[in-house]
Design a protein around this motif. Structure first.
Motif, PDB file in Angstrom:
ATOM      1  N   PHE A  15      13.149   8.695   0.777  1.00  0.00           N
ATOM      2  CA  PHE A  15      13.323   8.686   2.233  1.00  0.00           C
ATOM      3  C   PHE A  15      14.387   9.693   2.656  1.00  0.00           C
ATOM      4  O   PHE A  15      15.409   9.326   3.239  1.00  0.00           O
ATOM      5  CB  PHE A  15      13.699   7.287   2.726  1.00  0.00           C
ATOM      6  CG  PHE A  15      14.553   6.495   1.769  1.00  0.00           C
ATOM      7  CD1 PHE A  15      15.934   6.656   1.734  1.00  0.00           C
ATOM      8  CD2 PHE A  15      13.969   5.621   0.876  1.00  0.00           C
ATOM      9  CE1 PHE A  15      16.718   5.932   0.857  1.00  0.00           C
ATOM     10  CE2 PHE A  15      14.746   4.891  -0.008  1.00  0.00           C
ATOM     11  CZ  PHE A  15      16.125   5.037  -0.020  1.00  0.00           C
ATOM     12  N   PRO A  16      14.163  10.980   2.412  1.00  0.00           N
ATOM     13  CA  PRO A  16      15.199  11.988   2.724  1.00  0.00           C
ATOM     14  C   PRO A  16      15.379  12.261   4.214  1.00  0.00           C
ATOM     15  O   PRO A  16      16.386  12.842   4.611  1.00  0.00           O
ATOM     16  CB  PRO A  16      14.682  13.232   2.008  1.00  0.00           C
ATOM     17  CG  PRO A  16      13.195  13.059   1.969  1.00  0.00           C
ATOM     18  CD  PRO A  16      12.963  11.592   1.811  1.00  0.00           C
ATOM     19  N   ASN A  17      14.427  11.828   5.050  1.00  0.00           N
ATOM     20  CA  ASN A  17      14.463  12.204   6.464  1.00  0.00           C
ATOM     21  C   ASN A  17      15.036  11.115   7.374  1.00  0.00           C
ATOM     22  O   ASN A  17      14.922  11.220   8.597  1.00  0.00           O
ATOM     23  CB  ASN A  17      13.053  12.567   6.944  1.00  0.00           C
ATOM     24  CG  ASN A  17      12.466  13.742   6.193  1.00  0.00           C
ATOM     25  OD1 ASN A  17      13.166  14.700   5.895  1.00  0.00           O
ATOM     26  ND2 ASN A  17      11.186  13.667   5.869  1.00  0.00           N
ATOM     27  N   SER A  51      14.326   4.817  10.070  1.00  0.00           N
ATOM     28  CA  SER A  51      15.119   3.608   9.868  1.00  0.00           C
ATOM     29  C   SER A  51      14.491   2.787   8.746  1.00  0.00           C
ATOM     30  O   SER A  51      13.293   2.492   8.788  1.00  0.00           O
ATOM     31  CB  SER A  51      15.190   2.788  11.163  1.00  0.00           C
ATOM     32  OG  SER A  51      15.947   1.608  10.982  1.00  0.00           O
ATOM     33  N   LEU A  52      15.300   2.390   7.757  1.00  0.00           N
ATOM     34  CA  LEU A  52      14.825   1.607   6.621  1.00  0.00           C
ATOM     35  C   LEU A  52      15.802   0.473   6.348  1.00  0.00           C
ATOM     36  O   LEU A  52      17.006   0.698   6.188  1.00  0.00           O
ATOM     37  CB  LEU A  52      14.692   2.492   5.374  1.00  0.00           C
ATOM     38  CG  LEU A  52      14.321   1.784   4.069  1.00  0.00           C
ATOM     39  CD1 LEU A  52      12.963   1.110   4.179  1.00  0.00           C
ATOM     40  CD2 LEU A  52      14.346   2.762   2.897  1.00  0.00           C
ATOM     41  N   LYS A  53      15.295  -0.775   6.307  1.00  0.00           N
ATOM     42  CA  LYS A  53      16.114  -1.946   6.018  1.00  0.00           C
ATOM     43  C   LYS A  53      15.416  -2.765   4.939  1.00  0.00           C
ATOM     44  O   LYS A  53      14.264  -3.185   5.115  1.00  0.00           O
ATOM     45  CB  LYS A  53      16.311  -2.805   7.280  1.00  0.00           C
ATOM     46  CG  LYS A  53      16.936  -2.055   8.449  1.00  0.00           C
ATOM     47  CD  LYS A  53      16.994  -2.930   9.693  1.00  0.00           C
ATOM     48  CE  LYS A  53      17.518  -2.154  10.895  1.00  0.00           C
ATOM     49  NZ  LYS A  53      17.541  -2.980  12.132  1.00  0.00           N
ATOM     50  N   ILE A  54      16.120  -3.004   3.836  1.00  0.00           N
ATOM     51  CA  ILE A  54      15.579  -3.794   2.731  1.00  0.00           C
ATOM     52  C   ILE A  54      16.600  -4.864   2.381  1.00  0.00           C
ATOM     53  O   ILE A  54      17.748  -4.553   2.066  1.00  0.00           O
ATOM     54  CB  ILE A  54      15.272  -2.917   1.503  1.00  0.00           C
ATOM     55  CG1 ILE A  54      14.300  -1.798   1.879  1.00  0.00           C
ATOM     56  CG2 ILE A  54      14.699  -3.758   0.377  1.00  0.00           C
ATOM     57  CD1 ILE A  54      14.001  -0.840   0.749  1.00  0.00           C
ATOM     58  N   LYS A  55      16.175  -6.150   2.443  1.00  0.00           N
ATOM     59  CA  LYS A  55      17.075  -7.262   2.158  1.00  0.00           C
ATOM     60  C   LYS A  55      16.421  -8.223   1.173  1.00  0.00           C
ATOM     61  O   LYS A  55      15.233  -8.530   1.282  1.00  0.00           O
ATOM     62  CB  LYS A  55      17.421  -8.030   3.449  1.00  0.00           C
ATOM     63  CG  LYS A  55      18.104  -7.205   4.525  1.00  0.00           C
ATOM     64  CD  LYS A  55      18.395  -8.074   5.751  1.00  0.00           C
ATOM     65  CE  LYS A  55      19.081  -7.289   6.854  1.00  0.00           C
ATOM     66  NZ  LYS A  55      19.369  -8.143   8.043  1.00  0.00           N
ATOM     67  N   HIS A 100       7.415  10.859  -0.811  1.00  0.00           N
ATOM     68  CA  HIS A 100       8.461  10.469   0.125  1.00  0.00           C
ATOM     69  C   HIS A 100       7.872  10.268   1.520  1.00  0.00           C
ATOM     70  O   HIS A 100       6.823  10.817   1.858  1.00  0.00           O
ATOM     71  CB  HIS A 100       9.586  11.510   0.165  1.00  0.00           C
ATOM     72  CG  HIS A 100       9.146  12.849   0.664  1.00  0.00           C
ATOM     73  ND1 HIS A 100       8.684  13.842  -0.167  1.00  0.00           N
ATOM     74  CD2 HIS A 100       9.102  13.364   1.924  1.00  0.00           C
ATOM     75  CE1 HIS A 100       8.365  14.908   0.540  1.00  0.00           C
ATOM     76  NE2 HIS A 100       8.611  14.645   1.805  1.00  0.00           N
ATOM     77  N   PHE A 101       8.579   9.445   2.309  1.00  0.00           N
ATOM     78  CA  PHE A 101       8.172   9.212   3.692  1.00  0.00           C
ATOM     79  C   PHE A 101       8.355  10.488   4.499  1.00  0.00           C
ATOM     80  O   PHE A 101       9.353  11.185   4.365  1.00  0.00           O
ATOM     81  CB  PHE A 101       9.001   8.088   4.312  1.00  0.00           C
ATOM     82  CG  PHE A 101       8.746   6.733   3.711  1.00  0.00           C
ATOM     83  CD1 PHE A 101       7.630   6.002   4.074  1.00  0.00           C
ATOM     84  CD2 PHE A 101       9.635   6.186   2.794  1.00  0.00           C
ATOM     85  CE1 PHE A 101       7.395   4.750   3.536  1.00  0.00           C
ATOM     86  CE2 PHE A 101       9.403   4.941   2.243  1.00  0.00           C
ATOM     87  CZ  PHE A 101       8.278   4.212   2.613  1.00  0.00           C
ATOM     88  N   PRO A 149       0.840  -1.210   0.000  1.00  0.00           N
ATOM     89  CA  PRO A 149       0.000   0.000   0.000  1.00  0.00           C
ATOM     90  C   PRO A 149       0.869   1.252   0.000  1.00  0.00           C
ATOM     91  O   PRO A 149       2.093   1.178   0.198  1.00  0.00           O
ATOM     92  CB  PRO A 149      -0.797  -0.135   1.300  1.00  0.00           C
ATOM     93  CG  PRO A 149      -0.680  -1.565   1.699  1.00  0.00           C
ATOM     94  CD  PRO A 149       0.643  -2.036   1.196  1.00  0.00           C
ATOM     95  N   PRO A 150       0.279   2.406  -0.192  1.00  0.00           N
ATOM     96  CA  PRO A 150       1.060   3.664  -0.162  1.00  0.00           C
ATOM     97  C   PRO A 150       1.535   3.991   1.249  1.00  0.00           C
ATOM     98  O   PRO A 150       0.936   4.796   1.966  1.00  0.00           O
ATOM     99  CB  PRO A 150       0.060   4.706  -0.690  1.00  0.00           C
ATOM    100  CG  PRO A 150      -1.282   4.131  -0.396  1.00  0.00           C
ATOM    101  CD  PRO A 150      -1.143   2.646  -0.518  1.00  0.00           C
ATOM    102  N   LEU A 151       2.646   3.360   1.632  1.00  0.00           N
ATOM    103  CA  LEU A 151       3.138   3.505   3.003  1.00  0.00           C
ATOM    104  C   LEU A 151       3.552   4.937   3.327  1.00  0.00           C
ATOM    105  O   LEU A 151       3.631   5.314   4.497  1.00  0.00           O
ATOM    106  CB  LEU A 151       4.318   2.553   3.230  1.00  0.00           C
ATOM    107  CG  LEU A 151       4.031   1.065   3.004  1.00  0.00           C
ATOM    108  CD1 LEU A 151       5.293   0.241   3.225  1.00  0.00           C
ATOM    109  CD2 LEU A 151       2.915   0.588   3.915  1.00  0.00           C
ATOM    110  N   HIS A 152       3.859   5.724   2.294  1.00  0.00           N
ATOM    111  CA  HIS A 152       4.296   7.103   2.546  1.00  0.00           C
ATOM    112  C   HIS A 152       3.182   7.950   3.141  1.00  0.00           C
ATOM    113  O   HIS A 152       3.442   9.038   3.675  1.00  0.00           O
ATOM    114  CB  HIS A 152       4.778   7.742   1.236  1.00  0.00           C
ATOM    115  CG  HIS A 152       3.713   7.790   0.179  1.00  0.00           C
ATOM    116  ND1 HIS A 152       3.409   6.705  -0.600  1.00  0.00           N
ATOM    117  CD2 HIS A 152       2.882   8.793  -0.207  1.00  0.00           C
ATOM    118  CE1 HIS A 152       2.441   7.027  -1.451  1.00  0.00           C
ATOM    119  NE2 HIS A 152       2.102   8.274  -1.224  1.00  0.00           N
TER     120      HIS A 152
END
Length: 690
Positions: free
Chosen positions: A548-550, A533-537, A527-528, A491-494
């Motif tokens: 995610f500029p912030n 904190s962002l982790k993508i694996k 953008h968020f 979904p549009p998490l932003h």
């Protein structure tokens, strides 16, 4: 306060501690050395030897010491230092007026000295710490007829209690080390006669023995209170007459009935036959008092325990029950009407593969009245469940049906009932075989999940799109999504104004978040707002991501696309701070298509402290903008052959761009250690970033 409303811990204010210390005066002596045993102050009645700290100079005895002997007046001796055999023997021979004794020893040779403990005739409290390899308590312990508390902390090798334990007629608390209960071999055998300890109040674990204490030993222990864990019920024998061993235990609050066998049971074993034949009768023997607040029933590995038909009447009498757990009942198909327990707040059902539920019709479903926590695990057939609209804590559905949740979300609110799931704060969906798109859509979000703070979706193989109703809460702060093979869109998490942490792992089909782009500007990416904190694996196709500029805390990109990172670093913003200027940790791993790091965006990372680059074979260089990373403390590079060649100390072409960084680790070798971390700390960093 604990979950049952009992006072578990309390703190003393510093001023109250100082007041008590001043009143105690010279009666209490604290020391950090066991040498005080050689010259005990004459006025000391209570002696404590700690592992560290300080000696109170005010308590130094000006009158000299008291010669050791049978006339030693010390009443309390608490020693947290490991005692030698000689020191332990000295204590047991000379401190004969002790009422409280807490001793610690990791020296196996000291175990033989424990036989002298029977000389302490006045002892009320005995605590033994660190006797990890002691298999048996000394027989002389049964001579301590005044003993009220026997506390065995760390006795993980203890095999059995003294056979004459019934002589300890004043014993009130028998407490074993609870950390060792995970393995049945670490629970000592119960001897016959333990049921004669009529004053016993604390007995956390009772092991049913074929040779030793049987279940009938519990009948006379009516002073028991707090928690009782009855293990190895596979060995229990059904008596010839009706015996209710728990009904008169008015102060018992927590009860665990565990049929797990202590050892492997073969198909032709007598225990198997007795369990399958008498399980119902044994369970009826264990009918508890209505004051019980917490109950767990754990079956056995062989599926021999099946819930009897009269269990609803058994449970309905427990009017004060707050927590109920049902585990490893492999053959049971039906649940008792748990919704009739008006005080039930916590329910856990685990590993009941044949369990179907409690109701057969789909109309007028009952609901739990005040349930705050629900965990359903490994119950794939459990579809006929009461609804649970009042949950205000955590809901865990692991390898079970999604139908009870769907039915709850579609409930119509009533005047006497709050909006369904409006107080739920933590939701976990793990290993769900049903299609997640069965969940109601966004039109239900106005009444469902409005208080949700944490969402975890794990190993859900069905569904191409995550329902927006799961991600529509304005209070949602943490989202974890992992190993959903067929998931293609989020979904549009932003649009989540409170989202702070996002973790996505092992979703090979995931392409990104969907949103409606503006027709006038197709290149404008959302953008968020406050993501930190962002982790993508392991998401190689995840390219359509909000920017995610912030970010402030951490960014990890492992074996995934870097398009969102590059786009974020290049974005033009009217904000006062440039994109990623507050980021402190950046980790990039296993991204072969990464050829360069945008220099214009890199210069904005002025708050970056840790920078990890690993398994990026195509990355050829680090730009001169690395000089702008004034806060960078550690640069970790591993398995990047082109980059490693250019970053060689003093010789590489990129060395001038990174030489200002205090700590540089290249393929496990420390090129610089300007912070003076030392080899151990550098090794720690290698392990941390590897």
């Amino acid at each position: 306060m604990d979950e049952l409303g009992n006072l578990s811990t309390c703190r003393m204010h510093d001023l109250m501690h100082d007041l008590a210390d001043s009143i105690a005066g010279d009666n209490i002596k604290r020391s950090t050395s066991s040498s005080v045993l050689q010259n005990v102050p004459s006025k000391a009645r209570h002696l404590c030897i700690t592992r560290g700290g300080y000696d109170n100079p005010r308590q130094e005895d000006s009158d000299g010491g008291d010669e050791l002997g049978s006339m030693s007046k010390v009443r309390t001796l608490i020693c947290f230092q490991s005692l030698s055999s000689e020191e332990l023997e000295q204590i047991l021979n000379n401190f004969l007026r002790l009422r409280v004794l807490v001793i610690c020893s990791y020296d196996e040779s000291a175990y033989t000295s424990l036989k002298l403990v029977g000389k302490l005739k006045h002892l009320r409290y005995l605590g033994m710490l660190g006797f990890h390899k002691m298999k048996n308590l000394p027989d002389s312990i049964i001579n301590l007829v005044n003993l009220q508390v026997l506390n065995l902390i760390g006795g993980e090798s203890l095999q059995e209690l003294p056979r004459g334990i019934k002589k300890l007629v004043n014993l009130k608390h028998l407490d074993l080390d609870r950390t060792s209960w995970k393995n049945l071999r670490h629970i000592p055998k119960m001897p016959k006669g333990i049921g004669e300890l009529k004053s016993l109040q604390t007995l956390p674990t009772f092991m049913v023995e074929t040779v030793g204490a049987g279940l009938d030993e519990l009948k006379g222990l009516n002073a028991l209170r707090g928690e009782l864990n009855i293990k190895n019920l596979v060995n229990a024998e059904f008596p010839s007459t009706d015996v209710y061993v728990l009904k008169k235990k008015l102060h018992l609050q927590s009860l665990i009935l565990d049929w797990s066998p202590q050892r492997y049971v073969s198909d032709d074993d007598d225990n198997v036959r007795s369990t399958s034949t008498h399980a119902e009768g044994i369970l009826e023997m264990l009918w508890p008092h209505p004051n019980l607040k917490k109950l767990m029933i754990r079956g056995d590995y062989y599926g021999l325990l099946e819930l009897p038909n009269w269990l609803p009447n058994w449970l309905s009498s427990l009017v004060n029950l707050v927590e109920f757990s049902l585990i490893d009942c492999l053959q049971s198909e039906h649940l008792p009407p748990l919704h009739q327990l008006w005080c039930l707040k916590k329910l856990k059902i685990d590993n009941c593969p044949e369990l179907k539920g409690i109701k057969e019709k789909d109309d007028e479903w009952p609901h739990f009245h005040c349930l705050a926590y629900l965990s359903l695990q490994n119950c794939p057939k459990l579809t006929l469940m009461p609804t649970f609209p009042s949950i205000e804590g955590e809901l865990r559905l692991v390898s079970t049906s999604l139908k009870p949740l769907v039915r709850t979300m579609k409930m119509s609110p009533s005047s006497h009932l709050a909006l369904p799931l409006s107080k739920l704060t933590d939701l976990t969906l793990n290993g769900i075989d049903d299609d997640l798109e069965l969940l109601p859509g966004a039109d239900f979000s106005s009444s469902c999940l409005i208080s949700l703070q944490q969402l975890c979706v794990w190993s859900c193989s069905h569904g191409l799109k995550l329902p927006s109703s799961l991600c529509s809460s304005t209070s949602l702060t943490i989202i974890t999504i992992g190993w959903c093979d067929r998931l293609e869109y989020l979904p549009p998490l932003h649009e989540l104004v409170s989202l702070r942490e996002l973790f996505i792992e092992g979703c090979p089909s995931l392409k990104g978040c969907w949103w409606k782009k503006k027709e006038a500007d197709e290149e404008e990416w959302p953008h968020f707002r406050c993501l930190s904190s962002l982790k993508i694996k392991d998401c190689p196709n995840l390219t359509q991501m909000p920017l995610f500029p912030n970010l402030e805390v951490e960014l990890k990109l492992w074996r995934t696309s870097t398009e969102a990172l590059v786009r974020t670093m290049k974005m033009k913003t009217a904000l006062l701070t440039p994109p990623l200027s507050n980021l402190t940790k950046l980790s990039i791993r296993g991204i072969d298509e990464l050829h360069y790091i945008p220099e214009d965006g890199l210069r904005h990372l002025t708050s970056l402290q840790d920078f990890v680059i690993k398994n990026c074979s195509s990355l050829a260089s680090l730009p001169p903008a690395m000089h702008c990373l004034t806060s960078l403390q550690t640069l970790y590079i591993r398995r990047c052959p082109q980059l490693a060649e250019r970053c060689r100390k003093e010789e590489g072409e990129d060395w001038p761009n990174i030489s200002h960084i205090p700590n540089i680790l290249l393929d496990g070798e420390a090129l610089q250690d300007y912070s003076g971390l030392g080899s151990l700390k550098m090794q720690y960093l290698c392990n941390k970033f590897s």
